[in-house]
Structures are given as structure tokens and as C-alpha cells.
Design a protein around this motif. Structure first.
Motif, short mmCIF file in Angstrom:
data_model
loop_
_atom_site.label_atom_id
_atom_site.label_comp_id
_atom_site.label_asym_id
_atom_site.label_seq_id
_atom_site.Cartn_x
_atom_site.Cartn_y
_atom_site.Cartn_z
N GLY A 30 0.91 -1.32 -0.05
CA GLY A 30 -0.15 0.12 -0.13
C GLY A 30 0.76 1.26 0.00
O GLY A 30 0.30 2.22 0.51
N ASP B 61 2.83 4.56 -1.96
CA ASP B 61 2.21 5.51 -3.21
C ASP B 61 3.00 5.04 -4.57
O ASP B 61 3.93 4.63 -4.59
N LEU B 62 1.95 4.92 -5.43
CA LEU B 62 2.37 4.22 -6.89
C LEU B 62 3.21 5.08 -7.47
O LEU B 62 4.30 4.35 -7.99
N GLU C 20 -4.80 -1.64 -3.87
CA GLU C 20 -4.60 -0.19 -3.38
C GLU C 20 -3.20 0.03 -3.42
O GLU C 20 -2.20 -0.35 -3.02
N GLY C 21 -2.90 1.28 -4.24
CA GLY C 21 -1.42 1.96 -4.28
C GLY C 21 -0.63 0.87 -4.97
O GLY C 21 -1.07 0.15 -5.97
N THR D 294 2.38 -2.13 -4.02
CA THR D 294 3.30 -3.10 -3.21
C THR D 294 4.50 -3.31 -3.76
O THR D 294 4.67 -3.97 -5.03
N THR E 164 9.64 5.23 -0.10
CA THR E 164 8.46 4.73 0.55
C THR E 164 7.86 5.37 1.68
O THR E 164 6.76 5.05 1.97
#
Ligand code: VG1
Ligand code: CO
Length: 544
Positions: free
Chosen positions: A420, A422-423, A492-493, A495, A535
Motif C-alpha cells: 500500500g 504510493d504508486l 490499493e496503491g 506493493t 516509500t
């Protein structure tokens, strides 16, 4: 009953990932969202008229609703026969088995695998082809392309089918058969393993097993095979009833999420063998008494000992592992003089190798192992093969593992997940690594020289298709490795997964703590990728 055509507009986010399309239930249940994706699948399939389609899922929230929609759409799209699991239940390996056995064109599996379920959880759709395996990239690319231009879908205007009763009915011009989800699969398992011998082992009071189905799809399969067929005492299978929200838990069989099983296996009176499987039944975690077999080690042991089970008595043709999986199985293959392959992450890459019989056994570090009996990884299969091996060897799981290490050496291995995040930050971390590959190669770290750093690329030896950008590998002289890649199954986002491996040939050094052994590599990885800064995380979310 009439077929109706409903106008729709494309969604721009229906790109399948490592294993199908996964989204939050709230996204999947939006008007037309599921229908668009299903129609895109059907449009990408040639010659579906009159063919058979298998449909089932892991029982998670929205499973039954989606099945009713898919059955009506499949009928409207010309399928001649639809096979559905009773109550909408089919594990991923059972679906693969049923597609193959009944000569289906393909199957639709409704699952987000190990991701949590329930109204706030995840849902997913996978399409499998006639060999029983996940659609290859060329097909998922076509499905995605279709989803970008879709203007309408077809659906039969009909009542819902009764999923609770097995039997056949007609729906428009299509025969719908609701089947026992377990029968075909159990029959296949019986051809592979020595059931009479397993029945003796499991019936013995001195050998006890605990199988944690995690309130997911494998409950009915494990109850039937382990307890009803092989005579293990009732209570051997825990959390055996599939629930729409998996009992509020995370159906991911690892040391973090399968807490109940881990506690049982660490207790003073622990059973001899423990195992868990995931949401859709394709993953497995294997535990001995106070002992954890890493998935990579489990794969190596299964390859080295498969010949002890009747289905593999003639030996295995070759092995394959996904790139981040440890190299333990490579040592077994080299010792046996059989070919070995290294594929990108995701079971779809094993399909051609299995079809062409270049390999018999394959697996991934992510708790997935399987063989040519189906074209998916198979959690319960791994459990039965382990039990068959233990019955023949007459040794504890830990002893089998330690003997294996003595013979082949030990590949210390761990995966650190940063979930999760930030992409954009995740992508820039990967781009930064990719940009620095030339500088990394040739550097020295501790006593070890980095011999190679690259972005893994795979050419399928059967159809020559090329898959690029499959993960950054940093390889050291002594065989140690660090791998970085981004997950393709999250919702989500992003990993970030970082994989560490270090080889230790000396048996005197096989008793160390894994994180300790790998600590230098872990520090180096953190520095080289600036993990903390990029991250914002001090530590990984999950360590396996
Ligand atoms: C993960 C695993 C991968 C596995 C995939 C599907 O993918 O790493 O090895 O094949 O899940 O497993 P990713 O892209 O998130 O790393 V399952 O049991 O979730 O269908
Ligand atoms: Co799964």
C-alpha cells in the motif's frame, strides 16, 4: 427467454494483472463493470459457439451474484454448456481439473485469491483456457484491448438458476449443469497418491495433522479428502466452512496471517504436520512441529522426492520456478540431470512448459507449488504429496528438510513486502534502480562481487513470446541474489516486493536465523534502492 443487448461504455482500468482482474467489491459491483469485462473476455474468444464453459469461485462476497450474471451472459453469447460448482464454489485447481476433464473451451474463476473479502474487500475475475491454465499474456492483452472499445454486452433475460442443487437444466439454448465441486478433483488426487497408505498414516493415533482452510474455498475439499476419504479424525480440518468474508481474516497462508495454525504448530502438543491454503485453494503453507518449510524449500523437497508418490513414480521430466523463487530447486534438477527453467512471476508462464512436458513440477516462492496434473498451482495437492513422502520416508518434516539441506546446501531466503505504498513513489524507485543497473554490476559488497544486474526478461521456449521488465535482479558471485519487483495483484496503491537469497553449503551453519543471515543483503538493498526515503516506510509490512 430472450437475449437482450445492453449499451455500455468502456472503463479504462480493466487491465488484468499477475492473476486476472482484481478490484475492490465497490468497484466491481458498479453498474456494467463486471458485464463489460465478461463480454470483453467472450469477444476475445474465437469459436465459442456451442462450447463448454466452467464457472465457479472461492465463495467470497459477490460470488453468487456474479455467477448468475455470467451464466446468463454465457448463454446469450452462444455457449452450449455451462458447468457450475454447487453454491458457486470451485477452487482454482479444481476448476483447472474440470476444464481439462470435461473438454471445456475455458473457465471463469471468481476470486481475488489471498486478498481479503467481504463488502469492503476485494473481488476478482480470472479466465482460464482449454488446457486449464491461466490465459496467456497475448489473450489478456486482447481482453484488455476489447475492454477499451466495448459498446454493448449480451445477456439472457431469465430467472436466476438454482445453485444449491446439483443437476442439469436448460437456460435458453444452453445446458447448465450444477456439479459437486469436489468429486472430479478428489478422483484426480486418488490417481496421483497412495490413498490406502495415506489412510493408514492419517488413521494412526501417533501421526496428527492440522489443516487450516482459513474459511476459504478449500474447506469442503479438505474435509472430504482428508477426513471422509482418508479417515483423519474430525477436527483435522479447521476453519473449514467457506465464508463470504473469510471470517474477517486475511486468507493468506503465511506466518503472519495464518496465526491460528502457527500457534497450534508451536504448542507443546503440536501435531506432526500442519498446512494452510488461501482464498481460492491454490496456495499452501507447510509446517512441521515448530518448524516452517519455506515455499522455495518445499518446492525443492517435492521435486527431489516426487517419485515416492504413484503419480510420479516414473520420475519427473524437468522443473521450473518463478524468477524470484530461491534456487534450491535448481540444485535438485542439476543433481538429477533434468532440465530447469526460470520464468516470470505468475502461473501462466508455466503453461507451455507443462503442456509440452518439458517440466513436471513447478512452483513460486509465494506459497505456490504444482505439477502437470492441472495447470494451476494446487494447495491440497502439495499437502498430499508431502504426506505421501512422509509416509514413505517415515521421518518428521524437519528431519526430511534437514537431510535435504545436508545433501544440497541451504538457500536462506526471505521476501519483504511494503504494501500500500504510493504508486508514483514505487514506480520511481523501480525506474531509479533500472537506470542504475550499469553502475551496480561490478560493485563489491562485503566479500562478494556483484556479477550481474539486470531487468529480467523471458522468452518462452515454446511460442517464443517475450515478456520484459519482470523484475530487477542483482546477482552475486557466490549465488546470493536480491530481486525487486512491484506486485501485480494488489488493489490499493502499490506493493514493493524485495526478495533475498543466500546460499550456505556448510551443514554446521544450517541452524541460523534467516533474517540474521540475510541482514547484510537487506541493508544493502535498502541503501541501493533508498527504500526508506522513497516509500516513507521504516520497515516492511509483511516478512515471509
Ligand atoms: C502474487 C505472487 C505470485 C502469484 C500471484 C497469484 O503476485 O507473487 O507469485 O502467482 O500472486 O497468486 P504479485 O504480482 O502480487 O507478486 V494467487 O494465489 O493470489 O492467484
Ligand atoms: Co490463490
Amino acid at each position: 427467454m430472450t437475449t437482450i443487448t445492453i449499451a455500455t461504455a468502456p472503463f479504462d482500468d480493466q487491465k488484468p494483472g499477475t492473476s486476472g482482474l482484481r478490484k475492490k467489491v465497490s468497484e466491481f459491483s458498479r453498474s456494467h463493470y463486471l458485464e463489460n469485462f465478461i463480454q470483453s473476455i467472450f469477444d476475445a474468444l474465437e469459436g465459442r459457439q456451442g462450447e463448454t464453459l466452467v464457472v465457479g469461485g472461492d465463495g467470497r462476497f459477490y460470488n453468487r451474484r456474479a455467477i448468475q450474471t455470467i451464466v446468463k451472459m454465457a448463454s446469450a453469447n452462444g455457449f452450449g454448456r455451462i458447468i457450475v460448482g454447487r453454491d458457486g464454489i470451485l477452487s482454482t485447481p479444481a476448476t483447472s481439473c474440470i476444464i481439462r476433464k470435461h473438454g471445456a473451451l475455458g473457465g471463469i474463476i471468481l476470486s481475488a485469491s489471498h486478498n481479503p473479502g467481504g463488502p469492503e474487500g476485494d473481488f476478482g475475475v480470472k479466465y482460464n483456457i482449454a488446457n486449464g491454465g491461466p490465459a496467456p499474456e497475448q489473450l489478456t492483452d486482447q481482453i484488455y484491448a476489447r475492454s477499451r472499445t466495448i459498446e454493448a454486452y449480451s445477456i439472457l433475460d431469465a430467472n436466476d438458476i438454482d445453485l444449491a442443487m446439483t443437476g442439469r437444466t436448460m437456460l435458453g439454448g444452453t445446458e447448465v449443469e450444477v456439479i459437486d465441486p469436489v468429486a472430479d478433483y478428489a478422483e484426480l488426487m486418488e490417481t496421483l497418491f497412495d490413498f490406502p497408505r495415506l489412510a493408514v498414516l492419517l488413521g494412526e493415533e501417533k501421526f496428527r495433522v492440522c489443516f487450516d482452510a482459513m474459511h476459504a474455498v478449500n474447506g469442503p475439499y479438505a474435509h472430504h479428502i482428508l477426513e471422509d476419504r482418508l479417515g483423519a479424525p474430525k477436527g483435522t480440518v479447521i476453519n473449514g466452512e467457506p465464508l463470504p468474508d473469510f471470517g474477517g481474516a486475511h486468507p493468506d497462508p503465511n506466518l503472519t496471517h495464518a496465526k491460528e495454525l502457527v500457534a497450534i504448530m508451536n504448542a507443546d502438543d503440536a501435531p506432526d504436520f500442519g498446512a494452510a491454503s488461501d482464498g481460492d485453494g491454490d496456495r499452501n503453507m507447510i509446517l512441521g512441529r515448530r518448524f516452517f518449510a519455506t515455499p522455495s524449500d518445499s518446492l525443492a523437497v517435492l521435486a527431489a522426492n516426487a517419485h515416492l508418490a504413484p503419480g510420479y513414480v516414473a520420475g519427473i521430466a524437468g522443473v521450473a520456478r518463478s524468477m524470484p523463487t530461491s534456487q534450491a530447486v535448481d540444485r535438485v534438477a542439476d543433481d538429477m540431470g533434468i532440465p530447469r527453467f526460470e520464468t516470470p512471476t505468475g502461473w501462466k508462464f508455466f503453461g507451455n512448459l507443462l503442456d509440452s512436458e518439458k517440466i513436471s513440477i513447478c512452483g513460486e516462492e509465494s506459497f505456490g507449488t504444482g505439477s502437470g496434473h492441472v495447470r494451476e498451482k494446487d494447495g491440497l495437492w502439495a499437502v498430499l504429496l508431502w504426506l505421501n513422502i512422509m509416509a514413505e520416508r517415515g521421518k518428521s518434516l524437519e528431519e526430511i528438510m534437514r537431510r535435504h539441506w545436508r545433501k544440497y546446501g541451504r538457500n536462506y531466503y526471505s521476501r519483504h513486502d511494503y504494501e500500500g505504498i504510493d504508486l508514483a513513489a514505487a514506480q520511481s524507485l523501480m525506474n531509479h534502480l533500472r537506470g542504475g543497473l550499469d553502475d551496480i554490476a561490478g560493485r563489491t559488497f562485503g566479500n562478494e562481487r556483484i556479477v550481474r544486474a539486470d531487468d529480467f526478461q523471458y522468452t518462452d521456449p515454446i511460442d517464443n513470446s517475450v515478456s520484459t521488465a519482470q523484475g530487477i535482479r542483482i546477482m552475486f558471485e557466490g549465488g546470493s541474489r536480491i530481486v525487486f519487483r512491484l506486485s501485480g495483484t494488489g488493489t490499493e496503491g502499490a506493493t514493493l516486493r524485495v526478495y533475498f537469497e543466500q546460499y550456505e553449503p556448510d551443514p554446521a551453519r544450517h541452524n541460523q536465523d534467516t533474517q540474521q543471515v540475510l541482514s547484510d543483503l537487506i541493508t544493502f538493498a535498502g541503501e541501493i534502492a533508498n527504500i526508506k526515503e522513497r516509500t516513507g516506510r521504516e520497515a516492511p509490512t509483511v516478512i515471509t
